[in-house]
Design an enzyme around this catalytic site. Structure first.
Site, PDB file in Angstrom:
ATOM      1  N   SER A 153       2.756   5.975  -2.549  1.00  0.00           N
ATOM      2  CA  SER A 153       3.918   6.855  -2.700  1.00  0.00           C
ATOM      3  C   SER A 153       4.245   7.122  -4.165  1.00  0.00           C
ATOM      4  O   SER A 153       4.660   8.227  -4.521  1.00  0.00           O
ATOM      5  CB  SER A 153       5.134   6.232  -2.007  1.00  0.00           C
ATOM      6  OG  SER A 153       4.957   6.202  -0.616  1.00  0.00           O
TER       7      SER A 153
ATOM      8  N   ALA B  66       0.823  -1.212   0.000  1.00  0.00           N
ATOM      9  CA  ALA B  66       0.000   0.000   0.000  1.00  0.00           C
ATOM     10  C   ALA B  66       0.856   1.260   0.000  1.00  0.00           C
ATOM     11  O   ALA B  66       0.609   2.197  -0.772  1.00  0.00           O
ATOM     12  CB  ALA B  66      -0.935  -0.002   1.212  1.00  0.00           C
ATOM     13  N   GLU B  67       1.879   1.293   0.853  1.00  0.00           N
ATOM     14  CA  GLU B  67       2.719   2.492   0.921  1.00  0.00           C
ATOM     15  C   GLU B  67       3.491   2.687  -0.369  1.00  0.00           C
ATOM     16  O   GLU B  67       3.665   3.811  -0.830  1.00  0.00           O
ATOM     17  CB  GLU B  67       3.673   2.443   2.107  1.00  0.00           C
ATOM     18  CG  GLU B  67       4.465   3.724   2.229  1.00  0.00           C
ATOM     19  CD  GLU B  67       4.796   4.144   3.643  1.00  0.00           C
ATOM     20  OE1 GLU B  67       5.492   5.154   3.775  1.00  0.00           O
ATOM     21  OE2 GLU B  67       4.370   3.475   4.597  1.00  0.00           O
ATOM     22  N   THR B  68       3.933   1.613  -0.981  1.00  0.00           N
ATOM     23  CA  THR B  68       4.639   1.716  -2.258  1.00  0.00           C
ATOM     24  C   THR B  68       3.737   2.334  -3.320  1.00  0.00           C
ATOM     25  O   THR B  68       4.120   3.302  -3.988  1.00  0.00           O
ATOM     26  CB  THR B  68       5.124   0.329  -2.718  1.00  0.00           C
ATOM     27  OG1 THR B  68       6.066  -0.169  -1.770  1.00  0.00           O
ATOM     28  CG2 THR B  68       5.753   0.390  -4.102  1.00  0.00           C
TER      29      THR B  68
END
Length: 168
Positions: free
Chosen positions: A97, A92-94
């Protein structure tokens, strides 16, 4: 491995797209691709870095509005054989971002400052797919909702990521 993104012959300010079945569909300005290529980073994994590469995260579609990526469950399980919640959070963060970085544009970068994840069900095999959708794209912050689903389209995890946008 994904096909090379674009060539130097492309106009620097124009987005690069790869709509082929094998390669990612990336709506990324050539200047951004060139920057990461100089660092030796494959555009299909550019925001996942070393962690993303080890986890098998692949970006298959990217634009400031929507980013799609996949990750295998195999190699990302916790001791009980289930997809690790931290692996879902990393996916999710990848993806969020990448969207925030594309929104920020050249000369700026995105830094995750808040990540929320709710795990709804487990996955034990196959691939999971994350879809990051922009909720807010401002001058100093960008927020994305990320839905992670299994091979059957069932939601595994729901996330929200907020990134601070900074000048380089």
């Amino acid at each position: 491995m994904a096909e090379p993104a674009a060539t130097a012959a492309d106009t620097p300010d124009q987005p690069t797209e790869q709509p082929t079945a094998e390669g990612p569909r990336l709506d990324i300005p050539q200047e951004v691709i060139d920057h990461f290529a100089k660092l030796g980073v494959d555009p299909a994994t550019f925001s996942g870095g070393d962690l993303g590469r080890r986890m098998g995260i692949r970006v298959v579609e990217a634009s400031p509005e929507r980013v799609v990526g996949t990750m295998p469950v195999d190699g990302n399980r916790q001791p009980y054989g289930l997809l690790h919640g931290g692996a879902s959070a990393a996916l999710a963060e990848t993806l969020g971002s990448v969207g925030a970085m594309l929104h920020a544009g050249p000369g700026r970068y995105a830094v995750g400052v808040d990540l929320n994840a709710t795990h709804h069900r487990s996955a034990t095999s196959g691939m999971v797919t994350g879809v990051a959708t922009a909720v807010h794209r401002g001058r100093t912050a960008a927020t994305y909702e990320i839905a992670i689903t299994d091979d059957q389209g069932r939601r595994i995890t729901s996330c929200r990521l907020t990134c601070m946008l900074r000048d380089t």
